[in-house]
Design an enzyme around this catalytic site. Structure first.
Site, PDB file in Angstrom:
ATOM      1  N   THR B 110      56.007  16.670  62.744  1.00  7.58           N
ATOM      2  CA  THR B 110      56.531  16.983  64.064  1.00  7.58           C
ATOM      3  C   THR B 110      55.465  17.071  65.138  1.00  7.58           C
ATOM      4  OG1 THR B 110      56.460  19.277  63.398  1.00  7.58           O
ATOM      5  CG2 THR B 110      58.578  18.190  63.267  1.00  7.58           C
ATOM      6  N   THR B 186      53.734  19.643  57.884  1.00  5.53           N
ATOM      7  CA  THR B 186      52.952  20.790  57.402  1.00  5.53           C
ATOM      8  C   THR B 186      53.286  21.221  55.978  1.00  5.53           C
ATOM      9  OG1 THR B 186      54.526  22.287  58.434  1.00  5.53           O
ATOM     10  CG2 THR B 186      52.568  21.727  59.704  1.00  5.53           C
ATOM     11  N   ASP B 187      54.503  20.912  55.512  1.00  5.37           N
ATOM     12  CA  ASP B 187      54.917  21.442  54.209  1.00  5.37           C
ATOM     13  C   ASP B 187      53.953  21.090  53.090  1.00  5.37           C
ATOM     14  OD1 ASP B 187      57.024  22.525  55.457  1.00  5.37           O
ATOM     15  OD2 ASP B 187      58.583  21.463  54.325  1.00  5.37           O
ATOM     16  N   LYS B 265      49.602  26.569  52.794  1.00  4.42           N
ATOM     17  CA  LYS B 265      50.633  27.032  53.732  1.00  4.42           C
ATOM     18  C   LYS B 265      51.225  28.314  53.169  1.00  4.42           C
ATOM     19  CE  LYS B 265      54.597  25.457  56.403  1.00  4.42           C
ATOM     20  NZ  LYS B 265      55.601  24.417  56.674  1.00  4.42           N
TER      21      LYS B 265
END
Lengths: 640, 464
Positions: B110, B186-187, B265
Site C-alpha cells: 500500500t 508489510t505483512d 512485524k
C-alpha cells in the site's frame, strides 16, 4: 445592481432580505446518547483536559474516488501544520489514534439515527455506505471522518410551509481544538469518535430569524426522542448563507442558536459588500485579466522602523514583504461586515495559510495609523515604485511563511475581482465571522474501504417505527387545546414523559394542568434544591401517578413525596405520608389562626386562603387542601 | 441477454436486471425514481463483487454513496455520464545530475495505491511520475527510477518473487545505482528482508525495504514519510545492508532502520509495528539526517562486487509448537516429502515427549529439523534441561537466537544449495547477515509494561 445599502441589524426587514436574495440552509450536528463511540468501544461523553501522551501527525491530500484533489485539502497541505493530539487513556484507544482499523458500527447509534429519520418522514437508505470525508485541518487523526447517509428527502413543517431536509448522515465527532499558534495545532481527543447525526436542510430560510427558528424546530425534534445528548457542545450547527450573485458560504461551529441571526446577517452583508467591491474594482478597470500585483522585499528599508512589531520581527531575522496591489487605493478599508474591513479578509488568509497567527499580521497603506510614520510610508512608496492609486500591504515572518503570505495576499486580492470566494468561515463572538478554510467540495469523499456496505432491513425500520415518539408539534397542538401554558407545553412536548402525560390524562383522567405540573414543574423545583431528580424515571413517575389516582397521594403532598423519593434514591410505598388525623388537621389550623391573628389582613376575602396556606405547610400535604378548607370555613364561621 | 460486463461492472441478479432494463450503465448520471416516493440523483457506481445482488450504488451530488434496493426502482432517467479517472497526477520526475541515483522496485503493498472497484479494496499503483506527483519531496533527495517487479499483496510473495527480486537488485547494483528501495506489503516484509539478506551478499549499497501501515489513499498515511525516509537512506546512508525502514513511534517523527534478519512485524495495525528483536536497530532516520545507533554494520563501498545466491527449496515448514501437539503433525510433513522443519519451541526450545518418535523418524528420513524459540527474544539453549539434550540426540539443531521466520527463510535457502544435511548445517550455523549474534545487548530486550509509573512518565514525555 448592488445599490442596496445594508441597514443596522435591527432595522432589516424581510423585504430587505428578499431584495438581496438572502438564502440560508442548516447543517445541524447532534450528538447521540450512546454508551460507546461510533466505531470503537471507548466510552462516549467523557471529557477531560488532562492527557497521558501526545502524538504528532501531518496531513497530506489524497485523491477523491473520482480521481480529483479537493481544494481545501491542497490548502491545508500548503499550511504545513504540526498536528499534536493529546491522548487520555480512559477516553481514547488505538482506533482514534488511527492505529487500529474500525470496529463494526455502533448499532444503537444507528437506531437513534433512524428514529430521527422517521420523525423527518425521510426515505431511509436501503444500504448504508460508510464514506471517508477528508479533513486535513487535523481535527481527525485519520485525516477523514467516517460518515454515512442514513436517509434523504425529509421534511419538517414550518409556518405555512415545509422545510425540506436534503439528507441526514451519521458520523463520528471530531477532536476539540486546544490551541493553534504558528505551525502547531493542538487537539484534545476525548470527543473524537462520538456518534452524531448531521441533518442538512435545503436552503429555504429567507431571513436570519427563520434560520434560528428552523434550527430550534430541528433541535427539538431530535430531543423528543430522548436519545440525544444535551448540554454544551452536544448540538452544533453550520449555517450556509448566500445572497444574490454571491456564493454558498458555510459558517462553522455555531454553538448557540440565538447567535444565528446576527451571524447570518453579517455574512449576508459581507457577501453583499464584496459584490459591491467587485463592482468598484470593475469600475476602476480591474478585472481578473487586468489585475496587477507585485512583491518586494523591504526588510532592509524598514530595519529602523518606529513600528515596534515590525522592528522586533526584523531584529529576530524575519523578512518583510511588501505587496503592491495596483489600483486598490482605499479598498483595504472597504467595509465588509460590522466594524470589519476588506483588510481582515487578507489578514485571515495570512493567518490560516501562512501560519502567521500573531496579530496584527499585516499592515497596509490605506491606514498606517499607529504603525509606520508618514516618512516611512513615503520612502516605501518611492522605493517599490508605487503609483498614487495603489495600495501596499506589508507582511512579515520567516522566509517561507513570508513568501507564502505575500502570495496568499495576491490570491485573495485577485479573488475580489471575481466576487465572493467559496469558503468555510468560523463564527466569532461579536457576530462577525472569519476565514477558516476553502469550502470543501464533493471531491473530498472517498468510500471507506475498511468496512463493507450495510443492508438496512425493512424489519429493523418497522421495529423502530413502533417506538418513535409522536411528533412534538402534534403534541403541542393537543396541549394548546388542554390550555397548558407555553412554559409547560414546550418542554413537555419533547420530554420522554410525554407518553406518560398522555396516559394519565386520557386514561387515568388526571387533570392536565396538575399532571403537567407534576411532570415538568416539580422536578424543576427539586433540581433547584440540588436534589438528584434523575431518580424520577418514567416508571417511578408512573407509580406516583398511580398512587395519586388511588388517593394515596394528594395533589398537595406530591411535591413532598417526590422530594423524599429523590432523597432516598428510590420509590417505596412506605414513603407515602400517613394521612393526618382530624385532630392533627384541627391543631394545624389552630396554629395557623394564631399566626395569622398577629398579621394585619388587608383583603378579608382572602383570609381563608392564608389560613389554609399556613395549615397546609404545617401538615406537609398530609391532608387534601379541599378538606382543610372545609374545616377552616367551619371554624371561622363558628368564631364569627 | 447479451451485454458487456464492463458496462455493469460488479452487478448481478436483481441489481443487474434493474440497470439493464433502463440501460443505465455504470458512471451514468441518473435520476432514480423509487416506489416509496423518493428520487435519488447521482452517478451509478460499479459494485463490489462481494456485495449482494439486491442493491444499486449511486454517488449522490454531495459525494456520499448509498445503496438503493433494486426492487423498489420504478424508473431511471439518464442525464449524462461521468467516468471516474482515478489517476495520481503524473509529473515527470526531475533529474539533477548532482543527486545520487536510487532505484525503487515495486512488489505491491500500500505504499502507493488506489481504489479497486471490483473488491472495494485498495490496490497498488506505482510509477516515478505518480510518486513524484504525490510525494514531491523525493526529488530533493535523489534521481529516482522505478520498476514494477510484481503487483501482489505481501502474503502472495513466494520463492519465485524472492529470487526475481534478488536478481533484479543485483543487476541494478552492477549498473551503478547508489541505493535500492523495495516497496513491499508489510505483512511479510520481514520474510523478504531475511531472504534478501541471504541471497544478496556483499552489497556495496543500502538495500531498503519499505511499506506503509496506513494506505496512501488516506491523509494520515505513513506512506509518504516512510518513502522519504527510505529513499534518503538508500541515497545517503553509509549502511550497505538489507534493511527495513518503517516508523519508529506512531507519530510522524522518525523512522528506524532495522537489520533485515532481526526485524519482525509485531502489531497487526500500528504504524510503529516493526521492531528489531534481540538487538537494537541500526539507525534512526528523519527528513534531515540519519543517526546511527550502532557502529556494527557493513559500510557502503564504491565497488560493484555484489554476490547473489538465488536458491530456495520450497518443501519446508514452520511448526509452532503447542502443548498437546500430536506427533502426526511432524509425521505428515515427513510423509509429504518435506525436507526441512523449523520448530518454534517453548521456552528455551522445547517440545513434548510424544513428539520424539516423530523427530526420530525425521532424522532417519533425512529431514533437517531446526529449533528456534517462540518467545522470539532470547537464545535456544538445549543443554539446560534433559529434554533439550534428548532432542539434540534426535538430530534437532538449536538455532541460537535466530528468529523462527528467519530460520525458515535461511533453511529454505540452504536446502536450495545442498542436499547434504551436514553442508546445510554448516550454512545454517555460519552467520551471514546478523541472523545469529554472539551476544544479546542488555538493551536489546525492552518490552515496556504500560501503566507502571516510570513507563507512563516516559510516554508522557515523548511523542508516542
Amino acid at each position: 445592481m448592488y445599490d442596496f445599502v445594508f441597514k443596522p441589524f435591527g432595522e432589516m426587514t424581510p423585504e430587505d432580505y428578499e431584495e438581496i436574495g438572502f438564502m440560508s440552509g442548516l447543517e445541524i450536528h447532534q450528538q447521540l446518547l450512546t454508551k460507546k463511540k461510533l466505531f470503537c468501544h471507548c466510552p462516549a461523553g467523557r471529557y477531560t483536559h488532562s492527557y497521558n501522551a501526545e502524538i504528532l501527525r501531518h496531513m497530506r491530500p489524497t485523491l477523491s474516488e473520482l480521481g480529483e484533489y479537493d481544494g481545501t485539502a491542497l490548502m491545508e497541505f500548503k499550511t504545513k501544520k504540526n498536528i499534536i493530539y493529546r491522548i487520555h487513556r480512559d477516553t481514547v484507544c488505538t482506533y482514534e489514534m488511527d492505529d487500529t482499523p474500525p470496529f463494526l458500527i455502533n448499532e444503537d447509534a444507528l437506531d437513534i439515527a433512524f428514529e430521527v429519520a422517521l420523525l423527518l418522514d425521510a426515505s431511509i437508505v436501503d444500504e448504508i455506505h460508510i464514506a471517508r470525508k477528508q479533513y486535513l485541518d487535523g481535527s481527525i487523526p485519520t485525516g477523514f471522518q467516517r460518515t454515512a447517509i442514513t436517509c434523504v428527502n425529509g421534511k419538517i413543517p414550518y409556518k405555512d410551509r415545509v422545510i425540506n431536509i436534503i439528507q441526514m448522515s451519521i458520523e463520528e465527532d471530531s477532536c476539540r481544538e486546544e490551541g493553534d499558534s504558528g505551525h502547531n495545532r493542538i487537539y484534545l481527543t476525548d470527543r473524537l469518535g462520538m456518534p452524531l447525526i448531521e441533518t442538512v436542510t435545503a436552503p429555504e430560510m429567507k431571513t436570519p430569524q427563520e434560520v434560528a427558528e428552523v434550527n430550534e424546530l430541528l433541535r427539538r425534534l431530535s430531543r423528543s426522542t430522548g436519545h440525544v445528548r444535551t448540554g454544551i457542545g452536544a448540538g452544533r450547527e453550520d449555517v450556509n448563507v448566500s445572497v444574490r450573485g454571491g456564493t454558498r458560504i458555510e459558517i462553522k461551529g455555531v454553538p448557540q442558536i440565538h447567535r444565528i441571526p446576527l451571524l447570518t446577517y453579517n455574512e449576508a452583508m459581507r457577501q453583499w459588500n464584496l459584490l459591491r467591491l467587485r463592482e468598484e474594482l470593475h469600475r476602476r478597470g480591474i478585472t481578473q485579466e487586468t489585475f496587477e500585483a507585485k512583491v518586494d522585499d523591504v526588510t532592509f528599508l524598514l530595519r529602523k522602523t518606529v513600528y515596534q512589531p515590525l522592528f522586533k520581527a526584523i531584529e529576530s531575522g524575519k523578512l518583510v514583504k511588501c505587496v503592491t496591489l495596483r489600483g486598490f487605493k482605499g479598498l483595504l478599508t472597504w467595509q465588509t461586515q460590522t466594524d470589519t474591513y476588506f483588510a481582515k479578509e487578507i489578514s485571515d488568509r495570512v493567518r490560516v495559510i501562512a501560519c502567521l497567527t500573531e496579530l496584527p499580521n499585516i499592515i497596509h497603506s490605506d491606514s498606517y495609523e499607529n504603525t509606520l510614520s508618514s516618512a516611512e510610508g513615503q520612502k516605501l512608496r518611492k522605493t517599490v515604485g508605487t503609483h498614487d492609486d495603489d495600495s501596499l500591504v506589508l507582511v512579515w515572518g520567516d522566509k517561507a511563511d513570508a513568501e507564502m503570505a505575500a502570495n496568499e495576499i495576491i490570491i485573495r486580492a485577485k479573488e475580489a475581482t471575481l466576487g465572493v470566494p467559496s469558503e468555510t468561515r468560523q463564527a466569532l463572538r461579536d457576530g462577525t465571522n472569519g476565514f477558516e478554510r476553502i469550502l470543501p467540495g464533493p471531491d473530498r469523499m472517498y468510500p471507506d474501504t475498511d468496512l463493507p456496505p450495510k443492508r438496512i432491513t425493512p424489519e429493523r425500520i418497522n421495529k423502530i417505527k413502533q417506538s418513535i415518539p409522536e411528533k412534538y408539534w402534534l403534541r403541542e397542538k393537543w396541549y394548546q387545546s388542554l390550555k397548558l401554558s407555553d412554559d409547560i407545553s414546550k418542554p413537555l412536548a419533547i420530554s420522554p414523559f410525554a407518553d406518560l402525560f398522555k396516559l394519565v390524562v386520557n386514561e387515568w383522567k388526571v387533570n392536565p394542568i396538575t399532571a403537567s405540573n407534576f411532570i415538568i414543574q416539580f422536578p424543576k423545583r427539586l433540581k433547584r434544591l440540588r436534589l438528584n431528580t434523575s431518580i424520577l424515571t418514567i416508571d417511578v413517575m408512573k407509580s406516583l401517578f398511580d398512587e395519586y389516582r388511588n388517593g394515596n397521594i394528594t395533589k398537595d403532598s406530591m411535591l413532598f413525596v417526590m422530594q423524599d423519593v429523590c432523597r432516598m434514591g428510590k420509590f417505596e410505598p412506605e414513603y407515602l405520608p400517613e394521612k393526618a388525623t382530624p385532630e392533627e388537621v384541627e391543631a394545624a389550623i389552630d396554629a395557623a389562626l394564631l399566626n395569622v391573628n398577629d398579621l394585619e389582613i388587608k383583603i378579608m376575602g382572602k383570609f381563608e386562603h392564608i389560613i389554609s396556606g399556613y395549615a397546609m405547610k404545617n401538615l406537609r400535604g398530609r391532608a387534601a387542601a379541599a378538606d382543610v378548607m372545609t374545616i377552616i370555613k367551619k371554624k371561622i364561621g363558628k368564631e364569627k | 441477454m447479451e451485454y458487456n460486463q464492463e458496462d455493469y461492472k460488479g452487478y448481478r441478479g436483481a441489481g443487474l436486471d434493474a440497470l439493464m432494463q433502463y440501460e443505465a450503465k455504470i458512471w451514468s448520471d441518473v435520476e432514480i425514481i423509487a416506489n416509496d416516493g423518493g428520487t435519488y440523483i447521482g452517478i451509478i457506481l460499479p459494485r463490489s463483487v462481494q456485495a449482494d445482488e439486491e442493491h444499486i450504488v449511486i454517488k449522490l451530488r454531495s459525494g456520499y454513496n448509498i445503496g438503493i434496493s433494486a426492487n423498489k426502482i420504478t424508473g431511471i432517467k439518464i442525464n449524462g455520464r461521468k467516468v471516474a479517472n482515478y489517476k495520481i497526477p503524473e509529473k515527470a520526475f526531475p533529474h539533477d545530475p548532482k543527486k545520487p541515483r536510487v532505484k525503487l522496485f515495486g512488489t505491491g503493498g500500500t505504499i502507493a495505491s488506489r481504489l479497486d472497484y471490483r473488491t472495494g479494496a485498495v490496490i497498488p499503483a506505482f510509477s516515478p511520475g505518480e510518486l513524484y506527483g504525490s510525494v514531491p519531496e523525493l526529488a530533493d533527495i535523489c534521481n529516482l527510477e522505478t520498476e514494477k517487479l510484481y503487483g501482489v499483496f505481501s502474503e502472495n510473495m513466494g520463492p519465485e518473487q524472492w529470487i526475481g527480486t534478488a536478481k533484479a537488485i543485483a543487476a541494478e547494483i552492477e549498473k551503478g545505482v547508489q541505493g535500492i528501495v523495495i516497496g513491499h506489503g508489510t505483512d511479510t516484509m520481514h520474510h523478504t528482508a531475511a531472504i534478501l539478506s541471504f541471497m544478496i551478499q556483499n552489497s556495496p549499497v543500502p538495500i531498503v525495504m519499505v511499506g506503509s501501515q496506513r494506505s496512501s489513499d488516506r491523509p494520515s498515511s505513513d506512506a509518504a514519510l516512510n518513502l522519504i525516509h527510505s529513499v534518503k537512506t538508500a541515497a545517503e546512508s553509509d549502511i550497505a545492508e538489507v534493511m527495513v525502514c518503517m516508523f519508529g513511534p506512531t507519530s510522524d517523527d522518525y523512522g528506524l532502520l532495522h537489520r533485515g534478519t532481526r526485524v519482525r512485524k509485531m502489531h497487526s495495525s500500528y504504524r510503529s509495528t516493526f521492531r528489531t528483536i534481540g538487538e537494537i536497530p541500526l539507525a534512526m532516520v528523519d527528513r534531515n539526517k540519519i543517526t546511527p545507533l550502532t557502529q556494527d554494520y557493513k559500510r557502503r563501498r564504491r565497488d560493484r562486487d555484489v554476490k547473489i545466491i538465488p536458491t530456495f527449496e520450497e518443501r519446508l515448514g514452520i511448526v509452532y509448537y503447542y502443548p498437546n501437539m500430536h506427533p502426526d503433525m511432524i509425521d505428515s510433513m515427513i510423509d509429504n516429502g518435506y525436507r526441512g522443519i523449523v520448530i518454534a519451541g517453548t521456552g528455551l526450545g522445547h517440545v513434548n515427549k510424544p513428539l520424539y518418535p516423530a523427530l526420530k523418524r525425521a532424522q532417519e528420513k533425512n529431514v533437517a529439523v531446526y529449533m528456534t524459540v517462540q518467545t522470539l527474544w532470547g537464545y535456544v539453549q538445549m543443554y539446560v534441561y534433559d529434554t533439550g539434550r534428548d532432542m539434540m540426540e534426535l538430530g534437532v539443531v538449536p538455532m541460537a537466537n535466530m528468529l523462527p521466520e528467519v530460520a525458515y527463510m535461511k533453511l529454505g535457502w540452504a536446502l536450495g544449495q545442498s542436499r547434504d544435511l551436514e553442508e546445510v548445517k554448516k550454512i545454517m550455523m555460519t552467520p551471514i547477515a546478523g541472523e545469529i549474534t554472539e551476544r544479546e545487548p542488555s538493551n536489546g530486550y525492552l518490552i515496556y509494561q504500560g501503566g507502571i509509573p516510570e513507563v507512563e512518565e516516559f510516554i508522557s514525555k515523548y511523542n508516542k
